[in-house]
Design an enzyme around this catalytic site. Structure first.
Site, PDB file in Angstrom:
ATOM      1  N   LYS A  17       0.838  -1.211   0.000  1.00 16.44           N
ATOM      2  CA  LYS A  17       0.000   0.000   0.000  1.00 16.44           C
ATOM      3  C   LYS A  17       0.867   1.253   0.000  1.00 16.44           C
ATOM      4  O   LYS A  17       0.653   2.171  -0.791  1.00 16.44           O
ATOM      5  CB  LYS A  17      -0.924   0.026   1.239  1.00 16.44           C
ATOM      6  CG  LYS A  17      -1.845  -1.161   1.356  1.00 16.44           C
ATOM      7  CD  LYS A  17      -2.735  -1.077   2.586  1.00 16.44           C
ATOM      8  CE  LYS A  17      -2.033  -1.096   3.915  1.00 16.44           C
ATOM      9  NZ  LYS A  17      -1.352  -2.380   4.231  1.00 16.44           N
ATOM     10  N   ARG A  92      -9.972   1.243   8.115  1.00 14.50           N
ATOM     11  CA  ARG A  92      -9.573  -0.109   8.483  1.00 14.50           C
ATOM     12  C   ARG A  92     -10.649  -0.834   9.272  1.00 14.50           C
ATOM     13  O   ARG A  92     -10.446  -1.978   9.673  1.00 14.50           O
ATOM     14  CB  ARG A  92      -8.362   0.005   9.396  1.00 14.50           C
ATOM     15  CG  ARG A  92      -7.092  -0.467   8.763  1.00 14.50           C
ATOM     16  CD  ARG A  92      -6.026   0.037   9.663  1.00 14.50           C
ATOM     17  NE  ARG A  92      -4.937  -0.858   9.768  1.00 14.50           N
ATOM     18  CZ  ARG A  92      -3.750  -0.572   9.220  1.00 14.50           C
ATOM     19  NH1 ARG A  92      -3.590   0.487   8.477  1.00 14.50           N
ATOM     20  NH2 ARG A  92      -2.755  -1.380   9.415  1.00 14.50           N
ATOM     21  N   ARG A 131      11.720  -5.386   4.733  1.00 16.00           N
ATOM     22  CA  ARG A 131      11.413  -3.962   4.516  1.00 16.00           C
ATOM     23  C   ARG A 131      12.370  -3.051   5.283  1.00 16.00           C
ATOM     24  O   ARG A 131      12.711  -3.291   6.433  1.00 16.00           O
ATOM     25  CB  ARG A 131       9.987  -3.647   4.981  1.00 16.00           C
ATOM     26  CG  ARG A 131       9.730  -2.133   4.974  1.00 16.00           C
ATOM     27  CD  ARG A 131       8.297  -1.757   5.119  1.00 16.00           C
ATOM     28  NE  ARG A 131       7.671  -2.344   6.284  1.00 16.00           N
ATOM     29  CZ  ARG A 131       6.365  -2.442   6.440  1.00 16.00           C
ATOM     30  NH1 ARG A 131       5.561  -1.993   5.508  1.00 16.00           N
ATOM     31  NH2 ARG A 131       5.849  -2.988   7.507  1.00 16.00           N
ATOM     32  N   ARG A 164      11.080  -1.456  10.939  1.00 15.07           N
ATOM     33  CA  ARG A 164       9.976  -1.091  11.833  1.00 15.07           C
ATOM     34  C   ARG A 164       9.863  -2.056  13.014  1.00 15.07           C
ATOM     35  O   ARG A 164      10.001  -3.260  12.856  1.00 15.07           O
ATOM     36  CB  ARG A 164       8.663  -1.081  11.043  1.00 15.07           C
ATOM     37  CG  ARG A 164       8.317   0.285  10.517  1.00 15.07           C
ATOM     38  CD  ARG A 164       7.181   0.289   9.544  1.00 15.07           C
ATOM     39  NE  ARG A 164       5.969  -0.388   9.996  1.00 15.07           N
ATOM     40  CZ  ARG A 164       4.850  -0.437   9.267  1.00 15.07           C
ATOM     41  NH1 ARG A 164       4.810   0.170   8.086  1.00 15.07           N
ATOM     42  NH2 ARG A 164       3.785  -1.066   9.698  1.00 15.07           N
ATOM     43  N   ARG A 175      -1.032  -8.601  13.454  1.00 14.02           N
ATOM     44  CA  ARG A 175      -1.517  -7.635  12.455  1.00 14.02           C
ATOM     45  C   ARG A 175      -2.329  -8.341  11.374  1.00 14.02           C
ATOM     46  O   ARG A 175      -3.346  -7.827  10.905  1.00 14.02           O
ATOM     47  CB  ARG A 175      -0.335  -6.873  11.840  1.00 14.02           C
ATOM     48  CG  ARG A 175       0.236  -5.815  12.776  1.00 14.02           C
ATOM     49  CD  ARG A 175       1.632  -5.395  12.401  1.00 14.02           C
ATOM     50  NE  ARG A 175       1.722  -4.805  11.087  1.00 14.02           N
ATOM     51  CZ  ARG A 175       2.842  -4.750  10.362  1.00 14.02           C
ATOM     52  NH1 ARG A 175       3.961  -5.268  10.830  1.00 14.02           N
ATOM     53  NH2 ARG A 175       2.842  -4.186   9.182  1.00 14.02           N
TER      54      ARG A 175
HETATM   55  P1  AP5 Z   1       4.829  -1.617   1.881  1.00 14.08           P
HETATM   56  O1  AP5 Z   1       4.505  -0.768   0.720  1.00 14.08           O
HETATM   57  O2  AP5 Z   1       5.555  -1.029   3.043  1.00 14.08           O
HETATM   58  O3  AP5 Z   1       3.502  -2.399   2.369  1.00 14.08           O
HETATM   59  P2  AP5 Z   1       2.227  -1.852   3.170  1.00 14.08           P
HETATM   60  O4  AP5 Z   1       1.033  -2.468   2.566  1.00 14.08           O
HETATM   61  O5  AP5 Z   1       2.272  -0.368   3.269  1.00 14.08           O
HETATM   62  O6  AP5 Z   1       2.501  -2.548   4.573  1.00 14.08           O
HETATM   63  P3  AP5 Z   1       2.383  -1.961   6.053  1.00 14.08           P
HETATM   64  O7  AP5 Z   1       3.124  -2.937   6.933  1.00 14.08           O
HETATM   65  O8  AP5 Z   1       2.782  -0.541   6.117  1.00 14.08           O
HETATM   66  O9  AP5 Z   1       0.873  -2.088   6.308  1.00 14.08           O
HETATM   67  P4  AP5 Z   1       0.160  -2.048   7.645  1.00 14.08           P
HETATM   68  O10 AP5 Z   1      -1.232  -1.886   7.198  1.00 14.08           O
HETATM   69  O11 AP5 Z   1       0.401  -3.219   8.509  1.00 14.08           O
HETATM   70  O12 AP5 Z   1       0.860  -0.856   8.452  1.00 14.08           O
HETATM   71  P5  AP5 Z   1       0.449   0.636   8.769  1.00 14.08           P
HETATM   72  O13 AP5 Z   1       1.665   1.445   8.798  1.00 14.08           O
HETATM   73  O14 AP5 Z   1      -0.681   1.060   7.918  1.00 14.08           O
HETATM   74  O15 AP5 Z   1       5.670  -2.885   1.333  1.00 14.08           O
HETATM   75  C1  AP5 Z   1       6.247  -3.819   2.224  1.00 14.08           C
HETATM   76  C2  AP5 Z   1       7.667  -4.180   1.738  1.00 14.08           C
HETATM   77  O16 AP5 Z   1       7.573  -4.861   0.488  1.00 14.08           O
HETATM   78  C3  AP5 Z   1       8.590  -2.975   1.485  1.00 14.08           C
HETATM   79  O17 AP5 Z   1       9.899  -3.356   1.835  1.00 14.08           O
HETATM   80  C4  AP5 Z   1       8.499  -2.751  -0.027  1.00 14.08           C
HETATM   81  O18 AP5 Z   1       9.717  -2.197  -0.536  1.00 14.08           O
HETATM   82  C5  AP5 Z   1       8.288  -4.164  -0.540  1.00 14.08           C
HETATM   83  N1  AP5 Z   1       7.435  -4.221  -1.719  1.00 14.08           N
HETATM   84  C6  AP5 Z   1       6.300  -3.522  -1.975  1.00 14.08           C
HETATM   85  N2  AP5 Z   1       5.771  -3.887  -3.159  1.00 14.08           N
HETATM   86  C7  AP5 Z   1       6.591  -4.851  -3.653  1.00 14.08           C
HETATM   87  C8  AP5 Z   1       6.573  -5.631  -4.835  1.00 14.08           C
HETATM   88  N3  AP5 Z   1       5.603  -5.492  -5.748  1.00 14.08           N
HETATM   89  N4  AP5 Z   1       7.568  -6.522  -5.037  1.00 14.08           N
HETATM   90  C9  AP5 Z   1       8.557  -6.679  -4.116  1.00 14.08           C
HETATM   91  N5  AP5 Z   1       8.627  -5.969  -2.980  1.00 14.08           N
HETATM   92  C10 AP5 Z   1       7.648  -5.061  -2.742  1.00 14.08           C
HETATM   93  O19 AP5 Z   1      -0.114   0.511  10.261  1.00 14.08           O
HETATM   94  C11 AP5 Z   1       0.738   0.234  11.343  1.00 14.08           C
HETATM   95  C12 AP5 Z   1      -0.048   0.284  12.651  1.00 14.08           C
HETATM   96  O20 AP5 Z   1      -0.573   1.605  12.864  1.00 14.08           O
HETATM   97  C13 AP5 Z   1      -1.277  -0.637  12.733  1.00 14.08           C
HETATM   98  O21 AP5 Z   1      -0.921  -1.947  13.112  1.00 14.08           O
HETATM   99  C14 AP5 Z   1      -2.127   0.098  13.773  1.00 14.08           C
HETATM  100  O22 AP5 Z   1      -1.659  -0.140  15.067  1.00 14.08           O
HETATM  101  C15 AP5 Z   1      -1.893   1.558  13.423  1.00 14.08           C
HETATM  102  N6  AP5 Z   1      -2.852   2.079  12.428  1.00 14.08           N
HETATM  103  C16 AP5 Z   1      -2.551   2.544  11.173  1.00 14.08           C
HETATM  104  N7  AP5 Z   1      -3.660   2.933  10.530  1.00 14.08           N
HETATM  105  C17 AP5 Z   1      -4.697   2.696  11.385  1.00 14.08           C
HETATM  106  C18 AP5 Z   1      -6.094   2.859  11.269  1.00 14.08           C
HETATM  107  N8  AP5 Z   1      -6.675   3.332  10.157  1.00 14.08           N
HETATM  108  N9  AP5 Z   1      -6.855   2.497  12.321  1.00 14.08           N
HETATM  109  C19 AP5 Z   1      -6.296   2.028  13.464  1.00 14.08           C
HETATM  110  N10 AP5 Z   1      -4.987   1.829  13.631  1.00 14.08           N
HETATM  111  C20 AP5 Z   1      -4.181   2.175  12.601  1.00 14.08           C
HETATM  112 MG    MG Z   2       2.539   1.023   4.843  1.00 17.41          MG
END
Ligand code: AP5
Ligand code: MG
Length: 218
Positions: A17, A92, A131, A164, A175
């Site tokens: 994402k 979410r 990552r 992270r 998660r």
């Molecule tokens: P990346 O692009 O970082 O993936 P992502 O989908 O963004 O993964 P996240 O771990 O950030 O998602 P998340 O939903 O768990 O975390 P968030 O920060 O939102 O890609 C991952 C890796 O793969 C990278 O190394 C990238 O380079 C590589 N990659 C990407 N595409 C690729 C491809 N095609 N081929 C090869 N490699 C590739 O949330 C974190 C925490 O915050 C949550 O757990 C929660 O506690 C809180 N939080 C955030 N938003 C909310 C909300 N709306 N409500 C409540 N709590 C929230």
């Molecule tokens: Mg992310």
């Protein structure tokens, strides 16, 4: 799709994402709103929001809806979001989605599309394990798939790369469970509104970007 992009990126942890949101932000001159990035910044700066959020993030649990909805509502008012937005990691939960609808209705606008990026479990684990994130500019890289030219150093700005805290094995497992229980129901919710586009998230970054652009019809 109208020239103004108002897009939600939906998908499990590691689906890509953040990676795709940054590319779409450039293409559409829209703002990227990553609730995860906003929360991590608040944690790093030890603000009241950060102190409240850190306990949830470290467990892989969701931060309470009210906190998140207020944060997004405020961010959407900023000038760089006037030409559209790419929501990454929000909504979410169903209550977050209904609150988003209310915020947009008030402004007389609606979402252009919701992209559900599908990636199997084994790929998620590989992506999260490798990552690296830039502490300075937030750029994402991967030690195997998109390695930086110099280990530990961001290609874009020269900042330090870090892993992270919530990418530990036990937190990842939680998660993923939280995604299935609380976020996956949004797929049917948005399908019911005729907004859903399903994207195969397996492949390299450019392939997936091309699939997204095609799905958006631009
Ligand atoms: P990346 O692009 O970082 O993936 P992502 O989908 O963004 O993964 P996240 O771990 O950030 O998602 P998340 O939903 O768990 O975390 P968030 O920060 O939102 O890609 C991952 C890796 O793969 C990278 O190394 C990238 O380079 C590589 N990659 C990407 N595409 C690729 C491809 N095609 N081929 C090869 N490699 C590739 O949330 C974190 C925490 O915050 C949550 O757990 C929660 O506690 C809180 N939080 C955030 N938003 C909310 C909300 N709306 N409500 C409540 N709590 C929230
Ligand atoms: Mg992310």
């Amino acid at each position: 799709m109208a020239a103004e992009a108002r897009v939600v990126l939906l998908g499990p942890p590691g689906a890509g994402k953040g990676t795709q949101a940054k590319l779409l932000e450039e293409k559409f001159s829209a703002c990227q709103i990553s609730t995860g990035d906003i929360l991590r910044k608040a944690v790093a700066e030890r603000t009241p929001l950060g102190r409240e959020a850190s306990e949830y993030i470290n467990r892989g649990a969701l931060v309470p809806d009210g906190v998140i909805v207020n944060l997004v509502a405020e961010r959407l008012k900023e000038k760089d979001c006037e030409k559209g937005f790419i929501l990454d990691g929000f909504p979410r939960t169903i209550p977050q989605a209904t609150s988003l609808n209310a915020i947009l209705n008030q402004r007389g606008i609606r979402l252009s599309a919701v992209l559900s990026v599908r990636v199997p479990h084994n790929v998620i684990i590989e992506r999260l394990a490798g990552r690296r994130t830039c502490r300075n500019c937030g750029a994402l890289s991967h030690v195997v798939f998109t390695p930086p030219k110099k280990e530990g150093v961001c290609d874009r700005c020269g900042g330090a790369l870090y892993q992270r805290d919530d990418d530990r094995e036990e937190t990842i497992a939680n998660r993923l469970k939280v995604y299935e229980d609380q976020t996956a129901p949004l797929v049917d919710y948005y399908r019911g509104q005729g907004l859903l586009r399903e994207i195969d998230g397996v492949g390299d970054v450019d392939e997936i970007r091309a699939r997204i652009i095609q799905a958006l019809g631009v």
